[in-house]
Motif scaffolding. Structure first.
Motif, PDB file in Angstrom:
ATOM      1  N   TRP A 186      10.908  14.546   1.312  1.00  0.00           N
ATOM      2  CA  TRP A 186      12.189  15.185   1.693  1.00  0.00           C
ATOM      3  C   TRP A 186      13.246  14.237   1.656  1.00  0.00           C
ATOM      4  N   HIS A 187      13.009  13.042   1.880  1.00  0.00           N
ATOM      5  CA  HIS A 187      14.010  12.065   1.933  1.00  0.00           C
ATOM      6  C   HIS A 187      14.519  11.726   0.463  1.00  0.00           C
ATOM      7  N   LEU A 188      13.631  11.831  -0.476  1.00  0.00           N
ATOM      8  CA  LEU A 188      14.143  11.575  -1.791  1.00  0.00           C
ATOM      9  C   LEU A 188      14.658  12.549  -2.437  1.00  0.00           C
ATOM     10  N   ARG A 189      14.233  13.814  -1.984  1.00  0.00           N
ATOM     11  CA  ARG A 189      14.862  15.046  -2.588  1.00  0.00           C
ATOM     12  C   ARG A 189      16.374  15.288  -1.981  1.00  0.00           C
ATOM     13  N   GLU A 190      16.395  14.854  -0.935  1.00  0.00           N
ATOM     14  CA  GLU A 190      18.161  14.839  -0.332  1.00  0.00           C
ATOM     15  C   GLU A 190      18.984  13.761  -1.318  1.00  0.00           C
ATOM     16  N   LEU A 191      18.128  12.956  -1.985  1.00  0.00           N
ATOM     17  CA  LEU A 191      19.043  11.923  -2.868  1.00  0.00           C
ATOM     18  C   LEU A 191      19.167  12.473  -4.131  1.00  0.00           C
ATOM     19  N   ARG A 192      18.557  13.728  -4.584  1.00  0.00           N
ATOM     20  CA  ARG A 192      18.653  14.279  -5.470  1.00  0.00           C
ATOM     21  C   ARG A 192      18.091  13.607  -6.831  1.00  0.00           C
ATOM     22  N   ILE A 193      16.686  12.772  -6.419  1.00  0.00           N
ATOM     23  CA  ILE A 193      15.952  12.285  -7.458  1.00  0.00           C
ATOM     24  C   ILE A 193      14.625  12.866  -7.299  1.00  0.00           C
ATOM     25  N   ALA A 194      14.111  13.046  -8.729  1.00  0.00           N
ATOM     26  CA  ALA A 194      12.972  13.537  -8.927  1.00  0.00           C
ATOM     27  C   ALA A 194      12.064  12.446  -8.850  1.00  0.00           C
ATOM     28  N   VAL A 195      10.723  12.706  -8.677  1.00  0.00           N
ATOM     29  CA  VAL A 195       9.745  11.870  -8.099  1.00  0.00           C
ATOM     30  C   VAL A 195       8.259  12.067  -8.780  1.00  0.00           C
ATOM     31  N   GLU A 196       7.981  11.264  -9.454  1.00  0.00           N
ATOM     32  CA  GLU A 196       6.705  11.337 -10.062  1.00  0.00           C
ATOM     33  C   GLU A 196       5.965  10.270  -9.603  1.00  0.00           C
ATOM     34  N   VAL A 197       4.549  10.534  -8.987  1.00  0.00           N
ATOM     35  CA  VAL A 197       3.642   9.718  -8.241  1.00  0.00           C
ATOM     36  C   VAL A 197       2.585   9.344  -9.412  1.00  0.00           C
ATOM     37  N   SER A 200       0.829  -1.129  -0.130  1.00  0.00           N
ATOM     38  CA  SER A 200       0.026  -0.040  -0.037  1.00  0.00           C
ATOM     39  C   SER A 200       0.849   1.239   0.043  1.00  0.00           C
ATOM     40  N   ALA A 201       0.483   2.246  -0.709  1.00  0.00           N
ATOM     41  CA  ALA A 201       1.338   3.610  -0.697  1.00  0.00           C
ATOM     42  C   ALA A 201       0.874   4.287   0.546  1.00  0.00           C
ATOM     43  N   GLN A 202      -0.024   3.989   1.283  1.00  0.00           N
ATOM     44  CA  GLN A 202      -0.614   4.955   2.335  1.00  0.00           C
ATOM     45  C   GLN A 202       0.768   4.939   3.699  1.00  0.00           C
ATOM     46  N   ASN A 203       1.325   3.972   3.820  1.00  0.00           N
ATOM     47  CA  ASN A 203       2.410   4.113   4.839  1.00  0.00           C
ATOM     48  C   ASN A 203       3.915   3.856   4.307  1.00  0.00           C
ATOM     49  N   LEU A 204       4.174   4.370   3.094  1.00  0.00           N
ATOM     50  CA  LEU A 204       5.358   4.166   2.705  1.00  0.00           C
ATOM     51  C   LEU A 204       6.471   5.140   3.374  1.00  0.00           C
ATOM     52  N   GLY A 205       7.682   4.683   3.642  1.00  0.00           N
ATOM     53  CA  GLY A 205       8.617   5.593   4.365  1.00  0.00           C
ATOM     54  C   GLY A 205      10.055   5.301   3.680  1.00  0.00           C
ATOM     55  N   PRO A 206      11.002   6.277   4.137  1.00  0.00           N
ATOM     56  CA  PRO A 206      12.487   5.959   3.712  1.00  0.00           C
ATOM     57  C   PRO A 206      12.865   4.679   3.607  1.00  0.00           C
ATOM     58  N   ALA A 207      12.622   3.911   4.569  1.00  0.00           N
ATOM     59  CA  ALA A 207      13.028   2.606   4.770  1.00  0.00           C
ATOM     60  C   ALA A 207      12.627   1.567   3.537  1.00  0.00           C
ATOM     61  N   ASP A 208      11.492   1.855   2.998  1.00  0.00           N
ATOM     62  CA  ASP A 208      10.948   1.240   2.007  1.00  0.00           C
ATOM     63  C   ASP A 208      11.825   1.454   0.740  1.00  0.00           C
ATOM     64  N   PHE A 209      12.591   2.521   0.646  1.00  0.00           N
ATOM     65  CA  PHE A 209      13.284   2.822  -0.882  1.00  0.00           C
ATOM     66  C   PHE A 209      14.915   2.714  -0.481  1.00  0.00           C
ATOM     67  N   LEU A 210      15.369   2.039   0.571  1.00  0.00           N
ATOM     68  CA  LEU A 210      16.808   1.822   0.592  1.00  0.00           C
ATOM     69  C   LEU A 210      17.572   1.032  -0.623  1.00  0.00           C
ATOM     70  N   PRO A 211      16.715   0.092  -1.426  1.00  0.00           N
ATOM     71  CA  PRO A 211      17.461  -0.063  -2.324  1.00  0.00           C
ATOM     72  C   PRO A 211      17.630   1.114  -3.570  1.00  0.00           C
ATOM     73  N   VAL A 212      16.625   1.875  -3.537  1.00  0.00           N
ATOM     74  CA  VAL A 212      16.937   3.085  -4.324  1.00  0.00           C
ATOM     75  C   VAL A 212      17.859   4.202  -3.952  1.00  0.00           C
ATOM     76  N   ARG A 213      18.095   4.239  -2.608  1.00  0.00           N
ATOM     77  CA  ARG A 213      19.238   5.125  -2.235  1.00  0.00           C
ATOM     78  C   ARG A 213      20.504   4.281  -2.605  1.00  0.00           C
ATOM     79  N   ALA A 214      20.576   3.091  -2.423  1.00  0.00           N
ATOM     80  CA  ALA A 214      21.898   2.315  -2.941  1.00  0.00           C
ATOM     81  C   ALA A 214      22.147   2.578  -4.294  1.00  0.00           C
ATOM     82  N   GLU A 215      21.398   2.842  -5.253  1.00  0.00           N
ATOM     83  CA  GLU A 215      21.323   3.305  -6.674  1.00  0.00           C
ATOM     84  C   GLU A 215      21.326   4.699  -7.197  1.00  0.00           C
ATOM     85  N   ALA A 216      21.302   5.716  -6.110  1.00  0.00           N
ATOM     86  CA  ALA A 216      20.786   7.136  -6.343  1.00  0.00           C
ATOM     87  C   ALA A 216      21.375   7.764  -7.401  1.00  0.00           C
ATOM     88  N   ASP A 217      22.820   7.156  -7.452  1.00  0.00           N
ATOM     89  CA  ASP A 217      23.733   8.081  -8.440  1.00  0.00           C
ATOM     90  C   ASP A 217      23.456   7.561 -10.052  1.00  0.00           C
TER      91      ASP A 217
END
Length: 127
Positions: free
Chosen positions: A88-99, A49-66
Motif C-alpha cells: 500500500w505504501h508503494l502504491r501511494e507513491l504511484r510506483i508499480a512493484v514487481e517482486v 532479508s525480505a521478511q520484515n521489509l517496511g516503508p522505512a526501508d524504502f525512504l530513498p525510493v520515496r525521495a525519487e518517486a517522481d
C-alpha cells in the motif's frame, strides 16, 4: 574493494555486472551487502532479508518517486511476497512493484535500464 573510491553511493545509472558471494559488481566496483539502484545512482542498502521489509526501508525510493515508474524488488534466493502494508505504501507513491528472486530482479533491471525505462531496483544480496 576494486576500482574507484566507493562510499556507499555511486552516482548515475549502472548495469549490475554480477551478483552473489553476498554482494554485487557494478561500475567496475564490488559491494558487499544489498543495494538500491535508483535513478540518481546505486546506494548501499541495510536490508538483509525480505521478511520484515517496511516503508522505512524504502525512504530513498520515496525521495525519487517522481522518476520511478517500476520498482523491482529482489528478495534473495527465494521469492518472498511483500507485506500488504508495504505494498500500500508503494502504491501511494504511484510506483508499480514487481517482486522476484534477486538474480531475476538484477537481470530484469539491466534490460529495463538498457531500454531507458524509469526503473529502480531494491536488491537483497545472496550468497
Amino acid at each position: 574493494m576494486a576500482g574507484p573510491r566507493y562510499d556507499g553511493f555511486v552516482p548515475g545509472r549502472h548495469q549490475i555486472d554480477a551478483y552473489g558471494n553476498g554482494g554485487f559488481r557494478f561500475a567496475d566496483m564490488s559491494h558487499k551487502g544489498s543495494i538500491l539502484a535508483l535513478p540518481s545512482g546505486i546506494k548501499a542498502w541495510e536490508a538483509t532479508s525480505a521478511q520484515n521489509l517496511g516503508p522505512a526501508d524504502f525512504l530513498p525510493v520515496r525521495a525519487e518517486a517522481d522518476d520511478i515508474e517500476l520498482l523491482i524488488v529482489g528478495t534473495g534466493t527465494e521469492l518472498v511476497p511483500l507485506g500488504e502494508h508495504l505494498r500500500w505504501h508503494l502504491r501511494e507513491l504511484r510506483i508499480a512493484v514487481e517482486v522476484m528472486p534477486t538474480g531475476a530482479a538484477a537481470r530484469t533491471y539491466n534490460v529495463l535500464v538498457a531500454e531507458g525505462r524509469k526503473v529502480a531496483a531494491a536488491l537483497i544480496a545472496v550468497a
